[in-house]
Design an enzyme around this catalytic site. Structure first.
Site, PDB file in Angstrom:
ATOM      1  N   TRP A  62     -10.654  55.022  74.026  1.00 16.95           N
ATOM      2  CA  TRP A  62      -9.675  52.796  73.616  1.00 16.95           C
ATOM      3  C   TRP A  62      -8.451  53.847  73.056  1.00 16.95           C
ATOM      4  O   TRP A  62      -7.371  52.955  73.850  1.00 16.95           O
ATOM      5  CB  TRP A  62     -10.247  52.275  73.411  1.00 16.95           C
ATOM      6  CG  TRP A  62      -9.685  51.538  74.219  1.00 16.95           C
ATOM      7  CD1 TRP A  62      -9.646  50.630  75.183  1.00 16.95           C
ATOM      8  CD2 TRP A  62      -8.760  50.643  72.792  1.00 16.95           C
ATOM      9  NE1 TRP A  62      -9.076  49.161  74.964  1.00 16.95           N
ATOM     10  CE2 TRP A  62      -8.586  49.349  73.022  1.00 16.95           C
ATOM     11  CE3 TRP A  62      -8.973  50.747  71.295  1.00 16.95           C
ATOM     12  CZ2 TRP A  62      -7.188  48.718  72.244  1.00 16.95           C
ATOM     13  CZ3 TRP A  62      -7.989  49.690  70.568  1.00 16.95           C
ATOM     14  CH2 TRP A  62      -7.258  49.027  71.454  1.00 16.95           C
ATOM     15  N   HIS A  63      -8.542  54.806  72.423  1.00 21.88           N
ATOM     16  CA  HIS A  63      -6.560  54.244  70.628  1.00 21.88           C
ATOM     17  C   HIS A  63      -6.089  55.185  72.053  1.00 21.88           C
ATOM     18  O   HIS A  63      -5.315  55.446  71.549  1.00 21.88           O
ATOM     19  CB  HIS A  63      -7.551  55.320  69.904  1.00 21.88           C
ATOM     20  CG  HIS A  63      -8.173  53.899  68.991  1.00 21.88           C
ATOM     21  ND1 HIS A  63      -9.801  53.625  69.046  1.00 21.88           N
ATOM     22  CD2 HIS A  63      -7.721  52.534  68.384  1.00 21.88           C
ATOM     23  CE1 HIS A  63     -10.101  52.063  68.340  1.00 21.88           C
ATOM     24  NE2 HIS A  63      -8.203  52.058  67.736  1.00 21.88           N
ATOM     25  N   GLY A  64      -6.623  56.695  72.366  1.00 23.43           N
ATOM     26  CA  GLY A  64      -5.254  57.336  73.359  1.00 23.43           C
ATOM     27  C   GLY A  64      -6.064  58.566  74.100  1.00 23.43           C
ATOM     28  O   GLY A  64      -7.183  58.926  73.853  1.00 23.43           O
TER      29      GLY A  64
END
Lengths: 470, 305
Positions: A324-326
């Site tokens: 989700w963060h990247g």
């Protein structure tokens, strides 16, 4: 128009003043206009995308709420979730996964060179997508009533203090506040807002951006071999940077929202005082970890299907949380390490009583937890897995002291230690608002210290908020 | 009184106290502030000089302060022109063309204290366009006459406008950036070396954008119109360098003299004790090297008259 800019504060004062004479319904329209203006000011190209996400989930929520047919309800939920996640996937992950796939094909000789697809990333897409999805899922579960006003729902998705980087507020918490008269800005609310805004500005401008100066140097690729203390201090600096950056943003978001009459979800609770990974995740990015728990971990089965399945669910949840963060293997690895750590912790400490813990034992737990968290930040911040390997190798082999290490140690102490001492005091009180209950002189002295730091120790170069890219 | 009102009043009192302290003690904060506050005296020095003596303004930053040996310059000119020159100086630390142009206008042009010749000492990038500190320009350099043009040309962002005017009207805001270096250079071990190391990494972009030198071009052309001779001198550095072609073009258009010591002079490393500035012996050598250009420019001016 970042939170630490003059333009944001002029914008905020204008909007707050404009809201004063009106009732909550008109205020909602003003805030909606202001929120779309705020997003458009940062990147006007994706205003349509927010509206699309809003309209899709509003319609899905409406259809789900007004249908008694379980099949139709499920169909609408599937449509909303699939389309929202597809849009997120296209903007955020298409470039990464197509590149990785084509690299694989190159290695089998199917392609001559890997594809490079550049897709512009809409600011805050992960936040507003999760925001919208939580509503649709909550309506499906019957945990929140259907929102009958598209304007109110659009404000729930786009409310400017939390639009770009959270906290990811739940419909159950924010929608009822949107649909009811605002509390008066009395002394108590003003006081809370001021405290959060001042602390947030300190955390971002002083702590995070000054630490970024050190951390960026250590994580800059192409540098000659770095000494172990430089790497270690660079990791500590990044740990403080990302905390100051994100918790600072969240504090300002909550503070400004309080001044506008809204109570947003707490997002951080002194995470570096955690004693184990579960404790850490109950203090770090709380709105995301609870989102993942409620909408991913529990639907996967949570801990209801035996220890083996629980471990898989935990690991998978954290792996996806990392992604989700990247879109990068470093984020996947970061999520995987946290997942594995939670699984191991659960296996080792399952059923262990916390009452027997002594101060010395707590200190050891804290030290170990803090350093594992710091090591995972190495994965989070590194530009590639090769850099992770290189820095880890330097960390264990290059033990000699340098001028950079002396400077970094002193600056980390100068900027980070006073804040950590303050947090330790809050932790001892077990009260987030302890400072507001202390005599006014104590508050004045602490606020004065924050103001002096803000005035006299600005960062060498201001940095953008890290979480804006997520 | 409500407790939060007391807190806010205490913060306001603190800020007022700091403002008063900044105004009272600003010249004790640094030698650089002392120098900036002495610029009206420097202008007075030129204004009070009769026209039979050459009036020279040494303009630049620490490269000019450390690089030009004033007694050597004075003696050399006196010998060639048969009259003792008056030399005023404006060389604030860390300044570049924006500070030089607006500062010159404010302290010298607008007070009718213009020299016959400006000796402008520059490094590699000091004449190309890039505002280094909007706060400093607001606080010290941009005069009332230049204010409307400065606002129109440079203050396009609310952020810049805010900091510019805050520094212009508040001594606390104007000097706040001086506190950190004072503390860090003195008390943080290895800070100077670390700062240089980090900044070297930051200041090396993969692609250098094309340089422009509009401020320098405008400054040189204004001086030419007012018949003030300009000698542009690149200072010798440990690594030789040439001035950007845009700068040379603008200088040629305004008929300024150019002396590229930065490209031609080779001085041994021991002449640069901090690897950037010249020591006294190096300054003497450099000053003797640039003297012929200064004298030639002065003679051209006499001939023009």
């Amino acid at each position: 128009m970042w939170f630490n800019s003059i333009s944001f504060w002029m914008f905020f004062i204008a909007i707050a003043a404009l809201c004063v004479p009106f009732g909550y319904k008109t205020q909602n329209r003003i805030l909606l206009g202001a929120s779309y203006f705020f997003y458009g000011y940062i990147d006007w190209r994706f205003i349509g995308l927010i509206f699309f996400c809003t309209a899709l989930n509003f319609l899905a929520g409406w259809k789900i709420g007004h249908s008694t047919d379980p099949v139709a309800r499920k169909r609408w939920l599937t449509v909303a979730v699939s389309i929202s996640l597809t849009v997120l996937g296209i903007f955020k992950y298409l470039g990464f996964f197509s590149h990785e796939l084509s690299r694989l094909l190159v290695s089998f000789g199917v392609l001559e060179s890997p594809w490079i697809i550049h897709v512009a990333l809409p600011v805050g897409i992960s936040f507003f997508t999760f925001h919208a999805l939580s509503y649709t899922i909550d309506v499906y579960r019957g945990e929140t009533p259907v929102c009958r006003d598209l304007g109110d729902f659009a404000l729930f998705i786009s409310f400017f203090p939390q639009l770009i980087a959270g906290p990811i507020n739940r419909s159950t918490q924010l929608l009822p506040q949107i649909d009811s008269p605002r509390p008066k800005l009395d002394e108590e609310r003003f006081k809370k807002g001021l405290y959060l805004v001042l602390c947030g500005l300190f955390m971002k401008v002083v702590l995070a951006d000054n630490m970024a100066w050190l951390a960026n140097h250590v994580f800059r690729s192409g540098l000659p071999q770095q000494a172990a203390p430089e790497v270690l201090l660079g990791i500590y600096a990044f740990a403080l940077q990302i905390y100051g950056d994100f918790a600072g943003y969240s504090a300002i978001a909550c503070g400004t929202a309080i001044w506008l009459g809204f109570d947003l979800m707490d997002n951080f609770r002194r995470p570096y005082f955690a004693l184990n990974p579960r404790d850490f995740w109950s203090r770090w990015h709380i709105s995301l970890s609870t989102w993942l728990r409620d909408y991913l971990y529990i639907p996967l089965g949570g801990n209801r299907k035996g220890p083996r399945r629980t471990a898989i669910n935990l690991f998978l949840t954290m792996l996806l949380g990392g992604l989700w963060h990247g879109a990068a293997w470093t984020f996947v690895a970061w999520g995987a390490v946290h997942g594995a750590w939670l699984v191991i912790d659960r296996m080792v400490n399952h059923g262990a009583s916390s009452e027997k813990t002594t101060t010395a034992k707590s200190a050891v737990h804290w030290l170990v937890t803090f350093h594992i968290v710091c090591l995972t930040w190495l994965l989070f911040r590194a530009e590639s897995m090769a850099q992770v390997a290189n820095l880890l190798s330097n960390l264990v082999s290059q033990w000699h002291w340098t001028a950079f290490a002396s400077t970094a140690a002193t600056l980390i102490t100068f900027f980070g230690l006073p804040w950590l001492i303050f947090e330790a005091w809050l932790e001892s009180k077990r009260d987030d608002w302890a400072l507001l209950k202390s005599p006014w002189l104590v508050r004045a002295i602490i606020f004065a210290a924050l103001v002096l730091y803000l005035l006299f120790f600005p960062p060498p170069a201001p940095s953008e908020f890290i979480y804006f890219q997520f | 009184m409500r407790s939060e009102t007391k807190v806010i009043l205490a913060l306001l009192l603190l800020l007022l106290g700091l403002e008063a302290a900044a105004r009272l003690m600003e010249t004790r904060l640094s030698k650089d502030v002392q120098h900036l506050r002495s610029l009206p005296e420097q202008a007075q020095k030129l204004r009070g000089t009769t026209h039979d003596r050459a009036r020279i303004l040494l303009l630049g930053n620490s490269l000019a302060r450390c690089g030009v040996h004033i007694p050597t310059l004075q003696a050399g000119i006196q010998q060639a022109m048969e009259a003792e020159p008056t030399i005023a100086v404006m060389h604030p630390d860390g300044s570049k063309i924006e500070e030089w142009a607006y500062g010159y206008n404010r302290f010298f042009r607008d007070t009718a204290s213009e020299p016959d010749l400006i000796l402008l000492i520059t490094g590699r990038q000091h004449l190309t366009d890039k505002i280094k500190s909007i706060d400093d320009l607001g606080a010290f350099y941009v005069g009332t006459n230049d204010l409307p043009a400065f606002v129109a040309n440079h203050l396009h962002k609310l952020e810049d406008t805010g900091w510019f005017f805050a520094s212009r009207y508040s001594a606390l805001m104007a000097h706040r950036a001086r506190v950190e270096p004072l503390v860090f250079y003195k008390f943080v071990p290895g800070y100077e070396q670390t700062a240089q190391e980090i900044n070297r990494g930051i200041q090396a972009p993969a692609v250098t954008p094309a340089a422009t030198c509009n401020t320098f071009s405008q400054f040189a052309s204004d001086l030419a119109k007012r018949k003030v001779k300009l000698v542009v001198v690149s200072a010798p550095l440990p690594e030789p360098f040439s001035l950007p072609p845009e700068v040379l073009k603008a200088a040629a258009l305004s008929k300024a003299f150019v002396h590229e010591a930065g490209a031609k002079m080779r001085l041994p490393p021991e002449r640069f004790p901090d690897q950037y500035h010249l020591d006294e012996i190096g300054a003497d050598i450099f000053t003797k090297d640039l003297l012929p250009s200064v004298i030639e420019a002065l003679k051209t001016r006499t001939a023009d008259h």
